[in-house]
Design an enzyme around this catalytic site. Sequence first.
Site, short mmCIF file in Angstrom:
data_model
loop_
_atom_site.label_atom_id
_atom_site.label_comp_id
_atom_site.label_asym_id
_atom_site.label_seq_id
_atom_site.Cartn_x
_atom_site.Cartn_y
_atom_site.Cartn_z
N GLY A 46 0.84 -1.20 0.00
CA GLY A 46 0.00 0.00 0.00
C GLY A 46 0.87 1.24 0.00
O GLY A 46 2.08 1.18 0.25
N SER A 48 2.55 4.81 1.02
CA SER A 48 3.12 5.32 2.26
C SER A 48 2.03 6.01 3.07
O SER A 48 1.27 6.82 2.52
CB SER A 48 4.24 6.31 1.92
OG SER A 48 4.74 6.87 3.10
N LYS A 52 0.29 0.32 6.78
CA LYS A 52 0.94 -1.00 6.71
C LYS A 52 1.63 -1.37 8.04
O LYS A 52 1.41 -2.46 8.56
CB LYS A 52 1.99 -1.02 5.58
CG LYS A 52 1.44 -0.73 4.20
CD LYS A 52 2.51 -0.84 3.13
CE LYS A 52 3.67 0.14 3.25
NZ LYS A 52 3.28 1.56 3.15
N SER A 53 2.47 -0.46 8.54
CA SER A 53 3.23 -0.79 9.76
C SER A 53 2.28 -0.97 10.95
O SER A 53 2.49 -1.84 11.80
CB SER A 53 4.22 0.32 10.10
OG SER A 53 4.94 0.69 8.97
N THR A 54 1.22 -0.15 10.98
CA THR A 54 0.25 -0.23 12.08
C THR A 54 -0.43 -1.59 12.05
O THR A 54 -0.56 -2.27 13.09
CB THR A 54 -0.81 0.90 11.94
OG1 THR A 54 -0.12 2.14 11.89
CG2 THR A 54 -1.78 0.89 13.10
N ASP A 79 11.44 1.03 5.87
CA ASP A 79 12.35 2.00 6.50
C ASP A 79 13.45 1.29 7.27
O ASP A 79 14.63 1.58 7.13
CB ASP A 79 11.59 2.86 7.53
CG ASP A 79 10.77 3.93 6.86
OD1 ASP A 79 11.21 4.44 5.84
OD2 ASP A 79 9.70 4.25 7.38
N ARG A 82 16.26 -0.61 5.48
CA ARG A 82 17.30 0.20 4.85
C ARG A 82 18.35 0.65 5.86
O ARG A 82 19.32 1.29 5.50
CB ARG A 82 16.66 1.35 4.09
CG ARG A 82 16.09 0.90 2.75
CD ARG A 82 15.53 2.04 1.93
NE ARG A 82 15.16 1.65 0.59
CZ ARG A 82 14.06 0.98 0.24
NH1 ARG A 82 13.21 0.63 1.17
NH2 ARG A 82 13.82 0.68 -1.01
N ILE A 122 5.92 -0.89 0.56
CA ILE A 122 5.09 -0.26 -0.47
C ILE A 122 4.98 -1.22 -1.65
O ILE A 122 3.90 -1.42 -2.20
CB ILE A 122 5.71 1.08 -0.94
CG1 ILE A 122 5.76 2.09 0.22
CG2 ILE A 122 4.88 1.66 -2.10
CD1 ILE A 122 6.43 3.41 -0.14
N SER A 123 6.07 -1.83 -2.04
CA SER A 123 6.15 -2.82 -3.14
C SER A 123 5.17 -2.49 -4.26
O SER A 123 4.21 -3.22 -4.49
CB SER A 123 5.94 -4.24 -2.61
OG SER A 123 4.90 -4.34 -1.68
N1 LIG Z 1 12.33 8.70 -1.41
C1 LIG Z 1 11.53 7.81 -0.83
N2 LIG Z 1 10.58 7.17 -1.56
C2 LIG Z 1 9.78 6.28 -0.96
N3 LIG Z 1 9.84 5.94 0.34
C3 LIG Z 1 10.76 6.56 1.10
C4 LIG Z 1 11.64 7.50 0.56
N4 LIG Z 1 12.47 7.93 1.57
C5 LIG Z 1 12.11 7.27 2.69
N5 LIG Z 1 11.08 6.45 2.42
C6 LIG Z 1 10.45 5.57 3.40
O1 LIG Z 1 10.78 4.19 3.09
C7 LIG Z 1 9.59 3.41 3.09
C8 LIG Z 1 9.42 2.73 1.74
O2 LIG Z 1 10.26 1.62 1.69
P1 LIG Z 1 9.72 0.31 1.02
O3 LIG Z 1 10.81 -0.70 1.19
O4 LIG Z 1 8.38 -0.03 1.56
O5 LIG Z 1 9.57 0.75 -0.50
S1 LIG Z 1 9.60 -0.19 -1.76
O6 LIG Z 1 8.77 -1.37 -1.46
O7 LIG Z 1 11.00 -0.57 -2.02
O8 LIG Z 1 9.02 0.61 -2.84
C9 LIG Z 1 8.41 4.33 3.27
O9 LIG Z 1 7.79 3.86 4.45
P2 LIG Z 1 6.20 3.93 4.65
O10 LIG Z 1 5.90 5.40 4.69
O11 LIG Z 1 6.01 3.25 5.99
O12 LIG Z 1 5.53 3.20 3.53
C10 LIG Z 1 8.97 5.72 3.38
O13 LIG Z 1 8.58 6.39 4.52
N1 LIG Z 2 -6.78 2.37 10.65
C1 LIG Z 2 -6.29 3.58 10.85
N2 LIG Z 2 -7.09 4.63 11.09
C2 LIG Z 2 -6.59 5.87 11.26
N3 LIG Z 2 -5.27 6.16 11.25
C3 LIG Z 2 -4.43 5.16 11.01
C4 LIG Z 2 -4.87 3.80 10.79
N4 LIG Z 2 -3.79 3.02 10.56
C5 LIG Z 2 -2.72 3.83 10.63
N5 LIG Z 2 -3.09 5.10 10.90
C6 LIG Z 2 -2.19 6.25 11.04
O1 LIG Z 2 -1.69 6.55 9.74
C7 LIG Z 2 -0.32 6.92 9.80
C8 LIG Z 2 0.49 6.00 8.90
O2 LIG Z 2 0.45 4.68 9.40
P1 LIG Z 2 1.63 3.66 9.15
O3 LIG Z 2 1.19 2.36 9.73
O4 LIG Z 2 2.92 4.24 9.59
O5 LIG Z 2 1.58 3.57 7.54
P2 LIG Z 2 2.64 2.97 6.50
O6 LIG Z 2 3.44 1.93 7.23
O7 LIG Z 2 1.79 2.39 5.41
O8 LIG Z 2 3.45 4.13 6.03
C9 LIG Z 2 0.10 6.81 11.27
O9 LIG Z 2 0.07 8.13 11.80
C10 LIG Z 2 -0.97 5.94 11.88
O10 LIG Z 2 -1.18 6.24 13.24
#
Ligand SMILES: Nc1ncnc2c1ncn2[C@@H]1O[C@H](COP(=O)(O)OS(=O)(=O)O)[C@@H](OP(=O)(O)O)[C@H]1O
Ligand SMILES: Nc1ncnc2c1ncn2[C@@H]1O[C@H](COP(=O)(O)OP(=O)(O)O)[C@@H](O)[C@H]1O
Length: 209
Positions: A46, A48, A52-54, A79, A82, A122-123
């Site tokens: 999904g 960013s 996902k992490s939650t 994150d 890396r 994110i994949s």
């Molecule tokens: N430039 C840039 N582009 C995209 N993402 C960035 C970047 N810099 C840091 N991050 C953080 O790294 C997380 C994405 O890493 P992923 O391994 O999930 O990405 S991927 O699957 O390789 O596309 C992603 O974490 P999530 O926000 O939790 O999805 C980003 O916060």
């Molecule tokens: N089901 C939900 N409802 C409302 N807010 C959420 C929910 N799941 C996550 N969040 C909030 O959304 C933001 C991103 O969540 P996170 O799990 O870090 O996403 P990702 O790992 O996809 O980047 C965080 O601030 C988290 O608290």
Amino acid sequence: MYAGIDKLVTSTIGKSTNILWHDCPIGQFEQQKLLNQKGCVVWITGLSGSGKSTLACALSRELHSRGHLTYILLILDGDNLRHGLNRDLCFEAKDRAENIRRVGEVAKLFADAGLICIASLISPYRSERSACRKLLHNSAFFEVFFNVSLEVCEARDPKGLYKLARAGKIKAPSDCEIVIQCKAGDCATPKPMADQVVSYLEANEFLRD
Ligand SMILES: Nc1ncnc2c1ncn2[C@@H]1O[C@H](COP(=O)(O)OS(=O)(=O)O)[C@@H](OP(=O)(O)O)[C@H]1O
Ligand SMILES: Nc1ncnc2c1ncn2[C@@H]1O[C@H](COP(=O)(O)OP(=O)(O)O)[C@@H](O)[C@H]1O
């Protein structure tokens, strides 16, 4: 020859010949019996900020409370990875592809060890997710797609990265097992989302041997 190695398969990789595959007597079957669960990979994809992490944390907590061994996802989170295994990779397309390939291989090892491995990335590309799915020969790969609108993710934008996602036109996965739906103003809390995945694992008999 060492005791317990009953089959040696050789292959050629690059310029190296005689790369040996060792079969060991304790394999996935024996591990699963011990753990009373089936090893599998729950792959959460999904945008960013979609959650996902939650979900990964809520799911591992839920499974742990039910006595199941999971691999703590924070290590397999984009994150965090890396900082370690993939610290040589950035976010260019080729690096993302390699990042996902390595995570797929590591996830497979954990599933082989009988654990429920939750990967949160994110994949964005179907071809790479499919390649990871193919590594699991026994249909033990479940994709969870966070169908959360760009609008919602951008409003959250916890890391301030959202301008990057704005540029991407990511197609929704068509071959995922589970879709977590979330529209503006209507998102479930993490526990029912985790329950949705647990129900799927239960229905598919992954929570018993
Ligand atoms: N430039 C840039 N582009 C995209 N993402 C960035 C970047 N810099 C840091 N991050 C953080 O790294 C997380 C994405 O890493 P992923 O391994 O999930 O990405 S991927 O699957 O390789 O596309 C992603 O974490 P999530 O926000 O939790 O999805 C980003 O916060
Ligand atoms: N089901 C939900 N409802 C409302 N807010 C959420 C929910 N799941 C996550 N969040 C909030 O959304 C933001 C991103 O969540 P996170 O799990 O870090 O996403 P990702 O790992 O996809 O980047 C965080 O601030 C988290 O608290």
